[in-house]
Design a protein around this motif. Structure first.
Motif, PDB file in Angstrom:
ATOM      1  N   ALA A 117       0.964  -1.254   0.027  1.00 47.58           N
ATOM      2  CA  ALA A 117      -0.007  -0.115  -0.028  1.00 47.58           C
ATOM      3  C   ALA A 117       0.960   1.321  -0.015  1.00 47.58           C
ATOM      4  O   ALA A 117       0.170   2.466   0.041  1.00 47.58           O
ATOM      5  CB  ALA A 117      -0.902  -0.037   1.057  1.00 47.58           C
ATOM      6  N   HIS A 118       2.236   1.238   0.002  1.00 44.67           N
ATOM      7  CA  HIS A 118       3.016   2.328   0.211  1.00 44.67           C
ATOM      8  C   HIS A 118       4.547   2.039  -0.454  1.00 44.67           C
ATOM      9  O   HIS A 118       5.016   1.429   0.476  1.00 44.67           O
ATOM     10  CB  HIS A 118       2.824   2.997   1.374  1.00 44.67           C
ATOM     11  CG  HIS A 118       3.925   4.406   1.397  1.00 44.67           C
ATOM     12  ND1 HIS A 118       3.214   5.529   0.674  1.00 44.67           N
ATOM     13  CD2 HIS A 118       5.246   4.708   1.897  1.00 44.67           C
ATOM     14  CE1 HIS A 118       4.052   6.578   0.777  1.00 44.67           C
ATOM     15  NE2 HIS A 118       5.202   5.876   1.885  1.00 44.67           N
ATOM     16  N   LEU A 119       5.009   2.586  -1.545  1.00 32.59           N
ATOM     17  CA  LEU A 119       6.136   2.461  -1.883  1.00 32.59           C
ATOM     18  C   LEU A 119       6.675   3.424  -3.113  1.00 32.59           C
ATOM     19  O   LEU A 119       5.823   3.998  -3.654  1.00 32.59           O
ATOM     20  CB  LEU A 119       6.561   1.140  -2.305  1.00 32.59           C
ATOM     21  CG  LEU A 119       6.126   0.456  -3.661  1.00 32.59           C
ATOM     22  CD1 LEU A 119       6.997  -0.885  -3.965  1.00 32.59           C
ATOM     23  CD2 LEU A 119       4.591   0.237  -3.694  1.00 32.59           C
ATOM     24  N   HIS A 120       7.942   3.702  -3.061  1.00 31.40           N
ATOM     25  CA  HIS A 120       8.473   4.598  -3.934  1.00 31.40           C
ATOM     26  C   HIS A 120       9.388   3.897  -5.067  1.00 31.40           C
ATOM     27  O   HIS A 120      10.484   3.351  -4.895  1.00 31.40           O
ATOM     28  CB  HIS A 120       9.296   5.637  -3.274  1.00 31.40           C
ATOM     29  CG  HIS A 120       8.688   6.282  -2.202  1.00 31.40           C
ATOM     30  ND1 HIS A 120       8.362   7.786  -2.256  1.00 31.40           N
ATOM     31  CD2 HIS A 120       8.221   5.917  -0.842  1.00 31.40           C
ATOM     32  CE1 HIS A 120       7.515   8.287  -1.230  1.00 31.40           C
ATOM     33  NE2 HIS A 120       7.687   7.093  -0.322  1.00 31.40           N
ATOM     34  N   ALA A 121       8.759   4.065  -6.374  1.00 31.41           N
ATOM     35  CA  ALA A 121       9.490   3.135  -7.355  1.00 31.41           C
ATOM     36  C   ALA A 121      10.737   3.684  -7.777  1.00 31.41           C
ATOM     37  O   ALA A 121      11.919   2.906  -7.723  1.00 31.41           O
ATOM     38  CB  ALA A 121       8.671   3.121  -8.599  1.00 31.41           C
ATOM     39  N   SER A 163      -0.542   9.855   0.417  1.00 33.34           N
ATOM     40  CA  SER A 163       0.528  10.860   0.739  1.00 33.34           C
ATOM     41  C   SER A 163       0.884  10.567   2.049  1.00 33.34           C
ATOM     42  O   SER A 163       0.848   9.268   2.498  1.00 33.34           O
ATOM     43  CB  SER A 163      -0.260  12.373   1.217  1.00 33.34           C
ATOM     44  OG  SER A 163       0.889  13.110   1.286  1.00 33.34           O
ATOM     45  N   HIS A 164       1.936  11.241   2.773  1.00 33.41           N
ATOM     46  CA  HIS A 164       2.526  10.904   3.888  1.00 33.41           C
ATOM     47  C   HIS A 164       2.081  11.601   5.064  1.00 33.41           C
ATOM     48  O   HIS A 164       1.841  12.942   5.050  1.00 33.41           O
ATOM     49  CB  HIS A 164       4.129  11.242   3.719  1.00 33.41           C
ATOM     50  CG  HIS A 164       4.873  10.483   2.957  1.00 33.41           C
ATOM     51  ND1 HIS A 164       5.105  10.613   1.618  1.00 33.41           N
ATOM     52  CD2 HIS A 164       5.511   9.195   3.044  1.00 33.41           C
ATOM     53  CE1 HIS A 164       5.646   9.905   1.060  1.00 33.41           C
ATOM     54  NE2 HIS A 164       6.089   8.841   1.987  1.00 33.41           N
ATOM     55  N   LEU A 165       2.007  11.154   6.486  1.00 35.59           N
ATOM     56  CA  LEU A 165       1.373  11.924   7.549  1.00 35.59           C
ATOM     57  C   LEU A 165       2.138  11.530   8.899  1.00 35.59           C
ATOM     58  O   LEU A 165       2.316  10.366   9.031  1.00 35.59           O
ATOM     59  CB  LEU A 165      -0.064  11.617   7.538  1.00 35.59           C
ATOM     60  CG  LEU A 165      -0.763  12.069   8.877  1.00 35.59           C
ATOM     61  CD1 LEU A 165      -0.938  13.603   8.787  1.00 35.59           C
ATOM     62  CD2 LEU A 165      -2.170  11.552   8.952  1.00 35.59           C
ATOM     63  N   ALA A 218       0.704   7.375   4.659  1.00 37.10           N
ATOM     64  CA  ALA A 218       1.644   6.299   4.994  1.00 37.10           C
ATOM     65  C   ALA A 218       2.188   7.035   6.556  1.00 37.10           C
ATOM     66  O   ALA A 218       2.394   8.171   6.641  1.00 37.10           O
ATOM     67  CB  ALA A 218       2.740   6.550   4.364  1.00 37.10           C
ATOM     68  N   HIS A 219       2.527   6.123   7.288  1.00 38.02           N
ATOM     69  CA  HIS A 219       3.097   6.291   8.725  1.00 38.02           C
ATOM     70  C   HIS A 219       2.131   6.527   9.727  1.00 38.02           C
ATOM     71  O   HIS A 219       1.839   5.813  10.758  1.00 38.02           O
ATOM     72  CB  HIS A 219       4.214   7.340   8.517  1.00 38.02           C
ATOM     73  CG  HIS A 219       5.270   7.094   7.458  1.00 38.02           C
ATOM     74  ND1 HIS A 219       6.010   5.664   7.306  1.00 38.02           N
ATOM     75  CD2 HIS A 219       5.565   7.562   6.209  1.00 38.02           C
ATOM     76  CE1 HIS A 219       6.574   5.760   6.224  1.00 38.02           C
ATOM     77  NE2 HIS A 219       6.487   6.948   5.715  1.00 38.02           N
ATOM     78  N   SER A 220       1.842   7.817   9.662  1.00 40.55           N
ATOM     79  CA  SER A 220       0.904   8.337  10.779  1.00 40.55           C
ATOM     80  C   SER A 220       1.101   7.682  12.139  1.00 40.55           C
ATOM     81  O   SER A 220       0.269   7.096  13.103  1.00 40.55           O
ATOM     82  CB  SER A 220      -0.559   7.878  10.531  1.00 40.55           C
ATOM     83  OG  SER A 220      -0.878   8.085   9.009  1.00 40.55           O
ATOM     84  N   SER A 280       5.687  -1.465   2.278  1.00 39.45           N
ATOM     85  CA  SER A 280       7.103  -1.550   2.480  1.00 39.45           C
ATOM     86  C   SER A 280       7.816  -0.094   2.355  1.00 39.45           C
ATOM     87  O   SER A 280       9.222  -0.111   2.817  1.00 39.45           O
ATOM     88  CB  SER A 280       7.856  -2.432   1.084  1.00 39.45           C
ATOM     89  OG  SER A 280       7.698  -1.405  -0.023  1.00 39.45           O
ATOM     90  N   ASP A 281       7.341   0.825   1.864  1.00 42.84           N
ATOM     91  CA  ASP A 281       7.935   2.067   1.846  1.00 42.84           C
ATOM     92  C   ASP A 281       9.603   2.027   1.292  1.00 42.84           C
ATOM     93  O   ASP A 281      10.352   2.639   1.893  1.00 42.84           O
ATOM     94  CB  ASP A 281       7.896   2.820   3.191  1.00 42.84           C
ATOM     95  CG  ASP A 281       8.173   4.531   2.918  1.00 42.84           C
ATOM     96  OD1 ASP A 281       8.003   5.103   2.078  1.00 42.84           O
ATOM     97  OD2 ASP A 281       8.557   5.045   3.912  1.00 42.84           O
ATOM     98  N   ILE A 282       9.798   1.453   0.295  1.00 41.14           N
ATOM     99  CA  ILE A 282      11.044   1.469  -0.354  1.00 41.14           C
ATOM    100  C   ILE A 282      11.475   2.695  -0.853  1.00 41.14           C
ATOM    101  O   ILE A 282      10.271   3.303  -1.336  1.00 41.14           O
ATOM    102  CB  ILE A 282      11.534   0.129  -1.330  1.00 41.14           C
ATOM    103  CG1 ILE A 282      10.660   0.529  -2.531  1.00 41.14           C
ATOM    104  CG2 ILE A 282      11.282  -0.892  -0.690  1.00 41.14           C
ATOM    105  CD1 ILE A 282      11.294   0.141  -3.786  1.00 41.14           C
TER     106      ILE A 282
HETATM  107 FE    FE Z   1       7.136   6.872   1.576  1.00 39.21          FE
END
Ligand code: FE
Ligand code: GUN
Length: 419
Positions: free
Chosen positions: A64-68, A219-221, A259-261, A310-312
């Motif tokens: 549900a969250h990663l940066h290619a 987004s990120h929070l 993401a994160h929160s 994974s938030d790579i």
């Molecule tokens: Fe991220």
């Protein structure tokens, strides 16, 4: 077309337990699950059966969250905290994607790796660059993978190579949405990087695009304490970090991934309970950048929807297997330090990476489970160990989750097709 697979079938229709169907049949018609049977109904008697023996068959993973673009940077610079890591490594790397040839070098490796790990659907941040993002969509489709891809939006607080005017950023986002919103495999998602990299004008325009085209948001929070303090100074009129997104229609009414929160106040916790809000727990990233540890079981018990990512490249692996086990391990550490907090169970964490993350993919159908009517997305896994026959199906799954041997994944199905 009917397909019938046989093996030990495991999924999590509810988060309380693994539903195990040992030595059973799963019937798939075209793209969707018809049912799971211990004894095959007569009507299927003359169909051929794909027999996977003592292998386990599980829903494929969803990230549900990663940066290619950050695939090239996994593991690098992780002795820093968020803002220094972004400024010293990440922004420089992402700037390179202005050249589409760089994207053409990186993205095929990235999609190959997603496939290898069994992550067949994902919610992806690209970069600000239109050409590179379009190439990313192309690479996903070539590999037969599904997902949401977001053109990243930034109009301040980054090197000049990574900021655009709000006007250009919105125009490119709108074109990207128009071109892919009706695609069956890869769809667009509105992606303000995080509040600090966007002006009110840009956030406002993005909220309008999300609502106009009914496109979800990511987004990120509240990932890091210094970041939360910075948001307070950048948006002094907002009651909280969450409120910055709420004000601009970027926290509902469309489905939203945050993401994160980790650092939410009590008012933000209440807002997080809305049905369209998904908090995304990214345990590897949070440990690597010393961000903190989300009190995940507290969130779940308060009725907040929590997915897994994974938030790579802040996370050091694409493996959702390892993301699942890290989430469990993080909750164990919180439990040891604060015994009132309960441990995240294995079925709960698996449920997050399959059915919860899958429910974000509503516009692709029912995703993330083997209940009737769900898209048949699956992994067939064979434990490599010589003592495999002595392991119960759930024990095979446990070994796969903790040891994460990708060689154990024998076959991958997406939308009923062996890919
Ligand atoms: Fe991220
Ligand atoms: N916050 C804003 N951008 C990023 C990013 O690329 N990674 C993480 N982990 N947090 C962010």
């Amino acid at each position: 077309m009917i397909k019938i697979l046989k093996g030990h079938i495991i999924h999590t229709p509810t988060k309380e337990r693994f539903e195990v169907h040992a030595d059973s049949y799963i019937v798939v018609e075209d793209e969707q699950v018809v049912g799971i049977y211990k004894i095959l109904p007569d009507q299927y008697n003359d169909q051929s059966i794909i027999d996977y023996g003592s292998s386990i068959i599980i829903p494929s993973f969803i990230d549900a969250h990663l940066h290619a673009p950050q695939y090239m940077q996994m593991g690098v610079g992780l002795d820093l905290e968020l803002m220094d890591w972004l400024n010293q490594y990440t922004f420089m790397l992402e700037g390179r994607f202005a050249d589409v040839n760089y994207a053409k070098k990186v993205y095929p490796h990235y999609v190959d790796a997603l496939y290898e790990y069994g992550t067949l659907r994902s919610c992806i941040f690209g970069t600000i660059h239109d050409e590179a993002n379009r190439y990313l969509v192309h690479a996903m489709k070539e590999k037969g993978l599904s997902g949401y891809v977001g053109k990243v939006n930034m109009d301040r607080n980054a090197p000049v190579s990574l900021v655009q005017t709000a006007e250009r950023s919105l125009k490119e986002t709108e074109n990207f949405i128009r071109d892919f919103k009706d695609d069956s495999m890869v769809k667009p998602i509105v992606t303000p990087r995080f509040a600090p990299s966007c002006t009110d004008e840009l956030l406002d325009g993005l909220g309008r695009l999300s609502v106009t085209y009914h496109v979800p948001v990511q987004s990120h929070l509240a990932e890091n304490k210094a970041e939360v303090a910075w948001v307070k100074t950048l948006f002094p009129e907002s009651a909280s970090y969450t409120d910055v997104y709420v004000k601009h229609q970027l926290y509902g009414p469309e489905k939203t991934l945050m993401a994160h929160s980790i650092y939410l106040d009590s008012v933000e916790m209440e807002l997080a309970k809305s049905a369209y809000i998904y908090m995304v727990h990214c345990p590897n990233s949070n440990m690597n950048l010393s961000s903190g540890i989300m009190p995940v079981t507290q969130f779940l018990d308060e009725g907040i929807t929590v997915g897994l990512g994974s938030d790579i490249g802040a996370g050091h692996t694409l493996a959702m297997q390892q993301t699942i086990t890290s989430a469990i391990q993080c909750s164990k550490i919180r439990h040891v330090l604060s015994p009132k907090e309960r441990i995240l169970s294995e079925p709960e964490a698996f449920h997050m990476a399959t059915k919860v993350n899958g429910s974000f993919f509503e516009s692709f159908g029912l995703i993330g489970s083997f209940e009737t009517g769900y898209q048949f997305d699956a992994l067939v896994i064979k434990d490599p160990s010589p003592i495999m026959d002595t392991l119960k199906p759930v024990e095979q799954l446990q070994r796969f989750l903790y040891c994460g041997w990708t060689e154990s994944i024998q076959v991958r199905y997406l939308n009923g097709k062996n890919i």
